[in-house]
Design a protein around this motif. Structure first.
Motif, short mmCIF file in Angstrom:
data_model
loop_
_atom_site.label_atom_id
_atom_site.label_comp_id
_atom_site.label_asym_id
_atom_site.label_seq_id
_atom_site.Cartn_x
_atom_site.Cartn_y
_atom_site.Cartn_z
N PRO A 164 45.41 33.89 44.12
CA PRO A 164 45.68 33.12 45.35
C PRO A 164 44.68 33.44 46.46
CG PRO A 164 47.70 34.09 44.49
CD PRO A 164 46.58 34.70 43.71
N LYS A 165 44.42 32.47 47.31
CA LYS A 165 43.55 32.68 48.46
C LYS A 165 44.28 33.52 49.51
CE LYS A 165 41.01 28.34 47.85
NZ LYS A 165 40.57 27.07 48.48
N THR A 166 43.51 34.06 50.44
CA THR A 166 44.11 34.91 51.48
C THR A 166 45.08 34.13 52.37
OG1 THR A 166 42.16 34.47 52.86
CG2 THR A 166 42.15 36.48 51.54
N SER A 167 44.91 32.82 52.44
CA SER A 167 45.81 32.00 53.25
C SER A 167 47.10 31.66 52.52
CB SER A 167 45.10 30.70 53.64
OG SER A 167 44.67 29.98 52.49
N ASN A 168 47.15 31.96 51.24
CA ASN A 168 48.34 31.69 50.43
C ASN A 168 49.31 32.87 50.52
OD1 ASN A 168 50.21 31.30 48.28
ND2 ASN A 168 48.73 30.01 47.22
N PRO A 169 50.60 32.62 50.79
CA PRO A 169 51.56 33.73 50.87
C PRO A 169 51.63 34.58 49.60
CG PRO A 169 52.51 31.71 51.76
CD PRO A 169 51.22 31.32 51.12
N TRP A 170 51.33 34.00 48.44
CA TRP A 170 51.35 34.77 47.21
C TRP A 170 50.29 35.86 47.19
CZ3 TRP A 170 55.14 34.99 43.83
CH2 TRP A 170 56.04 33.93 43.76
N PHE A 171 49.26 35.72 48.02
CA PHE A 171 48.23 36.76 48.12
C PHE A 171 48.85 38.10 48.48
CE2 PHE A 171 45.53 39.26 50.92
CZ PHE A 171 44.38 39.43 50.18
N GLN A 192 26.34 32.53 50.77
CA GLN A 192 27.24 31.88 51.73
C GLN A 192 28.49 31.32 51.05
OE1 GLN A 192 26.53 32.13 54.99
NE2 GLN A 192 24.72 33.26 54.35
N GLY A 193 29.01 32.09 50.10
CA GLY A 193 30.22 31.67 49.42
C GLY A 193 31.45 32.01 50.24
N SER A 194 32.58 31.49 49.82
CA SER A 194 33.84 31.74 50.53
C SER A 194 34.53 32.97 49.94
CB SER A 194 34.76 30.52 50.41
OG SER A 194 36.03 30.82 50.98
N ILE A 195 34.83 33.94 50.80
CA ILE A 195 35.50 35.15 50.34
C ILE A 195 37.01 34.93 50.18
CG2 ILE A 195 35.99 36.11 52.62
CD1 ILE A 195 35.25 38.85 51.49
N GLU A 196 37.51 33.86 50.75
CA GLU A 196 38.95 33.62 50.76
C GLU A 196 39.53 33.54 49.35
OE1 GLU A 196 42.22 30.61 52.84
OE2 GLU A 196 40.13 30.00 52.62
N GLY A 197 38.83 32.87 48.44
CA GLY A 197 39.35 32.72 47.09
C GLY A 197 38.93 33.80 46.13
N LEU A 198 37.97 34.65 46.54
CA LEU A 198 37.43 35.67 45.64
C LEU A 198 37.78 37.09 46.06
CD1 LEU A 198 33.83 34.23 45.08
CD2 LEU A 198 35.83 33.94 43.61
N LEU A 199 38.49 37.24 47.18
CA LEU A 199 38.73 38.58 47.73
C LEU A 199 39.48 39.48 46.75
CD1 LEU A 199 38.52 40.58 50.01
CD2 LEU A 199 40.62 39.62 50.99
N LEU A 200 40.57 38.97 46.16
CA LEU A 200 41.34 39.81 45.24
C LEU A 200 40.51 40.22 44.03
CD1 LEU A 200 44.97 38.32 45.17
CD2 LEU A 200 44.23 40.55 46.02
N THR A 243 43.95 45.39 29.66
CA THR A 243 42.67 44.86 29.16
C THR A 243 42.37 43.52 29.80
OG1 THR A 243 42.98 45.99 27.03
CG2 THR A 243 41.40 44.18 27.09
N ILE A 244 43.39 42.69 29.97
CA ILE A 244 43.18 41.39 30.62
C ILE A 244 42.71 41.58 32.06
CG2 ILE A 244 44.35 39.32 31.48
CD1 ILE A 244 46.11 39.43 28.97
N TYR A 245 43.37 42.48 32.80
CA TYR A 245 42.98 42.71 34.19
C TYR A 245 41.65 43.44 34.31
CZ TYR A 245 47.13 41.02 36.62
OH TYR A 245 48.10 40.20 37.16
N ALA A 246 41.24 44.13 33.26
CA ALA A 246 39.97 44.85 33.30
C ALA A 246 38.77 43.95 33.05
CB ALA A 246 39.98 45.99 32.28
N PHE A 247 39.01 42.79 32.41
CA PHE A 247 37.89 41.94 32.03
C PHE A 247 37.97 40.51 32.57
CE2 PHE A 247 37.90 45.25 28.75
CZ PHE A 247 36.57 45.64 28.77
N LEU A 248 39.13 39.87 32.45
CA LEU A 248 39.22 38.44 32.78
C LEU A 248 38.88 38.12 34.23
CD1 LEU A 248 39.84 35.60 31.83
CD2 LEU A 248 42.26 36.01 32.30
N PRO A 249 39.49 38.77 35.25
CA PRO A 249 39.12 38.43 36.63
C PRO A 249 37.65 38.70 36.94
CG PRO A 249 41.17 39.71 36.55
CD PRO A 249 40.56 39.78 35.20
N GLN A 250 37.10 39.74 36.33
CA GLN A 250 35.70 40.08 36.57
C GLN A 250 34.76 39.03 35.96
OE1 GLN A 250 38.10 41.99 35.62
NE2 GLN A 250 38.19 43.73 37.01
N LEU A 251 35.08 38.58 34.75
CA LEU A 251 34.26 37.54 34.13
C LEU A 251 34.35 36.23 34.91
CD1 LEU A 251 35.04 38.23 30.35
CD2 LEU A 251 32.95 38.81 31.62
N ALA A 252 35.55 35.95 35.43
CA ALA A 252 35.70 34.75 36.27
C ALA A 252 34.90 34.89 37.56
CB ALA A 252 37.18 34.53 36.59
#
Length: 212
Positions: free
Chosen positions: A65-72, A188-196, A47-56
């Motif tokens: 994590p951003k695409t440049s972050n190894p945790w990505f 013209q937003g940055s996809i790096e932080g929103l890709l996941l 439920t958290i993954y179904a709603f929280l990232p989308q609302l954010a």
């Protein structure tokens, strides 16, 4: 829902597989039964993954994590590894890709519907705020239902409030995915932080599409 409530009652009783089961039938067997009795707990992370990232994502807030972050790549590897293993098991058991796709979709539906309602009902019952009441439903399988099942087509039955979380998740994931695409290409937003978050919303959107 009745299965979720009943299994949770067993999980937190004196006959819990974690305690009584491990002592009686051994560690591995006890943990196997525990994975079933705690099914409804899956409602919390899903439920958290179904709603929280989308609302954010709707608010242009990055929580992964951003695409440049190894945790990505850790997130990507865990996602692909989990689904890849399940898909491989289906293929090795001579089942079709369509059946695997419908199975994992049905599992998510079950988590957001019966597991969620069952978990809430169990918590309310445990605190004395509610008692479980079940409606008797028909278990007769008609020939048309059997044919649809063999073709991998969903059978939802009558309308029920239990489908409300699924519909909410479908709408929010669709809106969030379109909003994320708009933020990247039109604002013209940055996809790096929103890709996941965009990929997660897209995955939820595709799961809600009727492709049976």
């Amino acid at each position: 829902m009745r299965w979720s409530v009943g299994l949770l009652e067993v999980a937190f009783s004196r006959y819990s597989p974690i305690t009584f089961g491990v002592r009686s039938i051994g560690l591995l067997s006890g943990l196997c039964y525990a994975s079933v009795t705690f099914w409804a707990i899956w409602a919390i992370p899903i439920t958290i993954y179904a709603f929280l990232p989308q609302l954010a994502l709707l608010n242009s807030a990055s929580i992964f994590p951003k695409t440049s972050n190894p945790w990505f790549w850790v997130y990507v590897a865990l996602f692909l590894g989990a689904y890849g293993q399940e898909y491989l098991e289906y293929v090795l058991s001579c089942r079709s890709t369509q059946r695997w796709w419908n199975y994992q979709r049905a599992w998510m539906m079950r988590v957001l519907s019966s597991f969620s309602f069952g978990l809430v009902e169990y918590l309310l019952k445990s605190t004395g705020l509610s008692s479980v009441g079940f409606n008797v439903t028909s278990k007769v399988v008609e020939e048309e239902q059997r044919k649809r099942y063999q073709k991998g087509i969903f059978e939802f039955g009558v309308a029920s409030p239990i489908f409300l979380p699924i519909n909410m998740a479908a709408i929010i994931n669709l809106v969030a995915f379109l909003s994320g695409i708009a933020q990247v290409f039109f604002r013209q937003g940055s996809i790096e932080g929103l890709l996941l978050q965009i990929l997660l919303a897209g995955f939820g959107m595709v799961n809600c599409c009727d492709r049976s």
